[in-house]
Scaffold this active site. Structure first.
Site, short mmCIF file in Angstrom:
data_model
loop_
_atom_site.label_atom_id
_atom_site.label_comp_id
_atom_site.label_asym_id
_atom_site.label_seq_id
_atom_site.Cartn_x
_atom_site.Cartn_y
_atom_site.Cartn_z
N VAL A 111 11.34 60.12 -3.54
CA VAL A 111 12.29 59.05 -3.86
C VAL A 111 13.67 59.67 -4.09
O VAL A 111 13.81 60.60 -4.89
CB VAL A 111 11.81 58.26 -5.09
CG1 VAL A 111 12.90 57.35 -5.63
CG2 VAL A 111 10.57 57.45 -4.73
N ASN B 64 19.35 52.75 8.09
CA ASN B 64 19.00 51.34 8.14
C ASN B 64 19.72 50.49 7.09
O ASN B 64 19.89 49.28 7.28
CB ASN B 64 17.48 51.23 7.98
CG ASN B 64 17.04 49.84 7.56
OD1 ASN B 64 16.99 48.91 8.37
ND2 ASN B 64 16.75 49.67 6.26
N SER C 93 23.04 45.69 15.25
CA SER C 93 22.66 44.27 15.25
C SER C 93 23.11 43.67 16.57
O SER C 93 24.04 44.18 17.21
CB SER C 93 23.36 43.53 14.10
OG SER C 93 23.23 42.13 14.25
N TYR D 151 31.51 42.33 9.79
CA TYR D 151 30.11 42.72 10.03
C TYR D 151 29.91 43.07 11.51
O TYR D 151 29.33 44.10 11.84
CB TYR D 151 29.18 41.58 9.61
CG TYR D 151 27.71 41.93 9.77
CD1 TYR D 151 27.07 42.73 8.83
CD2 TYR D 151 26.98 41.46 10.85
CE1 TYR D 151 25.72 43.07 8.97
CE2 TYR D 151 25.63 41.79 11.00
CZ TYR D 151 25.02 42.59 10.05
OH TYR D 151 23.69 42.92 10.20
N LYS E 157 28.99 46.77 12.99
CA LYS E 157 27.78 46.98 13.79
C LYS E 157 28.12 47.42 15.21
O LYS E 157 27.35 48.15 15.85
CB LYS E 157 26.92 45.70 13.81
CG LYS E 157 26.28 45.39 12.44
CD LYS E 157 25.41 46.54 11.96
CE LYS E 157 24.60 46.20 10.72
NZ LYS E 157 23.83 47.35 10.21
N VAL F 99 16.02 38.44 11.79
CA VAL F 99 14.72 38.97 11.34
C VAL F 99 14.44 38.43 9.93
O VAL F 99 15.33 38.43 9.07
CB VAL F 99 14.72 40.51 11.27
CG1 VAL F 99 13.28 41.01 11.09
CG2 VAL F 99 15.35 41.13 12.50
N THR G 204 13.69 38.98 6.61
CA THR G 204 13.71 40.07 5.62
C THR G 204 14.30 39.48 4.34
O THR G 204 14.51 38.27 4.25
CB THR G 204 14.59 41.25 6.08
OG1 THR G 204 15.95 40.81 6.10
CG2 THR G 204 14.20 41.79 7.44
N1 LIG Z 1 17.70 40.60 8.84
C1 LIG Z 1 18.42 40.38 9.94
O1 LIG Z 1 18.46 39.26 10.48
C2 LIG Z 1 19.18 41.51 10.57
C3 LIG Z 1 19.65 41.35 11.87
C4 LIG Z 1 20.33 42.39 12.49
C5 LIG Z 1 20.54 43.57 11.82
N2 LIG Z 1 20.10 43.71 10.54
C6 LIG Z 1 20.34 45.00 9.86
O2 LIG Z 1 19.11 45.55 9.46
C7 LIG Z 1 19.32 46.47 8.39
C8 LIG Z 1 18.30 46.22 7.30
O3 LIG Z 1 18.54 44.94 6.76
P1 LIG Z 1 17.35 44.00 6.30
O4 LIG Z 1 17.40 42.79 7.15
O5 LIG Z 1 16.10 44.75 6.18
O6 LIG Z 1 17.92 43.58 4.87
P2 LIG Z 1 17.27 43.66 3.39
O7 LIG Z 1 15.88 43.20 3.41
O8 LIG Z 1 18.24 42.96 2.50
O9 LIG Z 1 17.32 45.22 3.08
C9 LIG Z 1 18.55 45.88 2.96
C10 LIG Z 1 18.29 47.29 2.45
O10 LIG Z 1 19.55 47.99 2.36
C11 LIG Z 1 19.64 48.59 1.07
N3 LIG Z 1 21.03 48.69 0.64
C12 LIG Z 1 21.95 47.71 0.55
N4 LIG Z 1 23.11 48.17 0.05
C13 LIG Z 1 22.92 49.50 -0.19
C14 LIG Z 1 23.74 50.53 -0.72
N5 LIG Z 1 25.00 50.29 -1.15
N6 LIG Z 1 23.24 51.78 -0.83
C15 LIG Z 1 21.96 52.03 -0.43
N7 LIG Z 1 21.13 51.09 0.07
C16 LIG Z 1 21.61 49.83 0.19
C17 LIG Z 1 18.81 47.70 0.15
O11 LIG Z 1 18.28 48.43 -0.94
P3 LIG Z 1 18.80 48.38 -2.48
O12 LIG Z 1 19.14 46.97 -2.80
O13 LIG Z 1 17.63 48.95 -3.23
O14 LIG Z 1 19.98 49.31 -2.49
C18 LIG Z 1 17.66 47.31 1.08
O15 LIG Z 1 16.66 48.30 1.03
C19 LIG Z 1 20.78 46.27 7.95
O16 LIG Z 1 21.57 47.32 8.46
C20 LIG Z 1 21.17 44.95 8.60
O17 LIG Z 1 22.55 44.88 8.84
C21 LIG Z 1 19.41 42.72 9.90
#
Ligand SMILES: NC(=O)c1ccc[n+]([C@@H]2O[C@H](COP(=O)([O-])OP(=O)(O)OC[C@H]3O[C@@H](n4cnc5c(N)ncnc54)[C@H](OP(=O)(O)O)[C@@H]3O)[C@@H](O)[C@H]2O)c1
Length: 261
Positions: A55, A86, A138, A148, A152, A181, A183
């Site tokens: 960790v 990520n 993305s 954003y 990206k 996605v 999430t």
């Molecule tokens: N979900 C979608 O529709 C989608 C679509 C296209 C691309 N994406 C991309 O996919 C990636 C993952 O997103 P997700 O959808 O899995 O979102 P998520 O479920 O909200 O997860 C985001 C992750 O990023 C971490 N994070 C956020 N700010 C941070 C910081 N300042 N320092 C370190 N860690 C940080 C969070 O952890 P902590 O809160 O513990 O820090 C969490 O683990 C992102 O880059 C996002 O832009 C998502």
């Protein structure tokens, strides 16, 4: 057993990456801000998959903490063979008149940290003659929806350039460009389903497709046929048409909220 380092491992795509890679017998280094969630995940991965799980809590908007992660990637005694950049966060407000500091923090996490960590990992991996880097972009990279999209788009183009530099070194770079996605992203931002279910992907299939693309050395990974087609159509559209679509209020709201959590 190879070691992978995943940023944003506490939730969503990062959490799924951790599970799929640990199940495939990779040791993991888990990075995000929430140390408690990472510790719980590490315990579960050790118990379920029998791997080492380290960790490494870090706020990737803070440069000294990014450097701590970079040092871990450069450590010759504990080589990391796969980096997943990520972590993503969000802004949730317009640029003009919005909070500049929020946009700057998002940029630090989704652009600067990706650059610094890719630099650290690529250097160490090239010395060893093998490795892989997965940078999460993305489908928004192809549009023009706020900072954003711009952040990206940087990730996508940067990863293509990185892949060119890495050719012949035994190290690969892949940009993952998912559509919507399921999430925590949307839940954190308070988004209710404003899109039909067909528009949504699940994290497990996105991650499985991304890892398959990494294994075959693909530079761009766009999981699912429907987003693959949408991506190609968007790339072929005149930019004026892309801007017209990008100005759609519903899409703009989604992207703003996607980048809000
Ligand atoms: N979900 C979608 O529709 C989608 C679509 C296209 C691309 N994406 C991309 O996919 C990636 C993952 O997103 P997700 O959808 O899995 O979102 P998520 O479920 O909200 O997860 C985001 C992750 O990023 C971490 N994070 C956020 N700010 C941070 C910081 N300042 N320092 C370190 N860690 C940080 C969070 O952890 P902590 O809160 O513990 O820090 C969490 O683990 C992102 O880059 C996002 O832009 C998502």
């Amino acid at each position: 057993m190879a070691t992978v380092l995943i940023t944003g491992a506490s939730a969503g795509l990062g959490l799924e990456l951790a599970w799929q890679l640990a199940t495939a017998r990779h040791d993991v280094v888990l990075v995000s801000r929430d140390a408690g969630r990472l510790e719980r995940l590490a315990g579960q991965l050790r118990a379920a998959a029998g791997v080492d799980a380290e960790v490494l809590p870090a706020d990737l908007a803070e440069r000294d903490q990014v450097e701590k992660v970079a040092q871990r990637l450069r450590d010759p005694d504990r080589p990391v063979s796969f980096l997943a950049n990520n972590a993503g966060l969000a802004v949730g407000e317009p640029f003009v008149g919005g909070d500049l500091a929020a946009h700057e923090r998002a940029h630090e996490v989704m652009v600067r940290a990706v650059m610094v960590l890719s630099h650290a990992a690529a250097g160490a991996m090239v010395e060893r003659g093998r490795g892989a880097i997965l940078n999460v972009s993305s489908i928004a990279a192809l549009t023009a929806m706020g900072t954003y999209s711009a952040d990206k788009a940087w990730v996508r183009t940067f990863t293509e350039a990185l892949a060119i530099e890495l050719k012949g070194t035994g190290v690969t770079a892949t940009a993952l460009c998912p559509g919507l996605v399921h999430t925590e992203f949307h839940q954190r931002a308070g988004i209710t389903d404003t899109y039909p279910e067909i528009a949504w992907l699940n994290a497990d299939s996105v991650v499985a497709a991304a890892l398959a693309d990494v294994r075959r050395g693909a530079v761009i990974s766009t999981p699912s046929l429907r987003y693959g087609i949408l991506s190609e159509v968007t790339r072929l559209l005149p930019r004026a048409a892309v801007r017209a679509v990008s100005s759609d209020k519903r899409l703009r709201r989604h992207v703003a909220q996607e980048s809000e959590s």
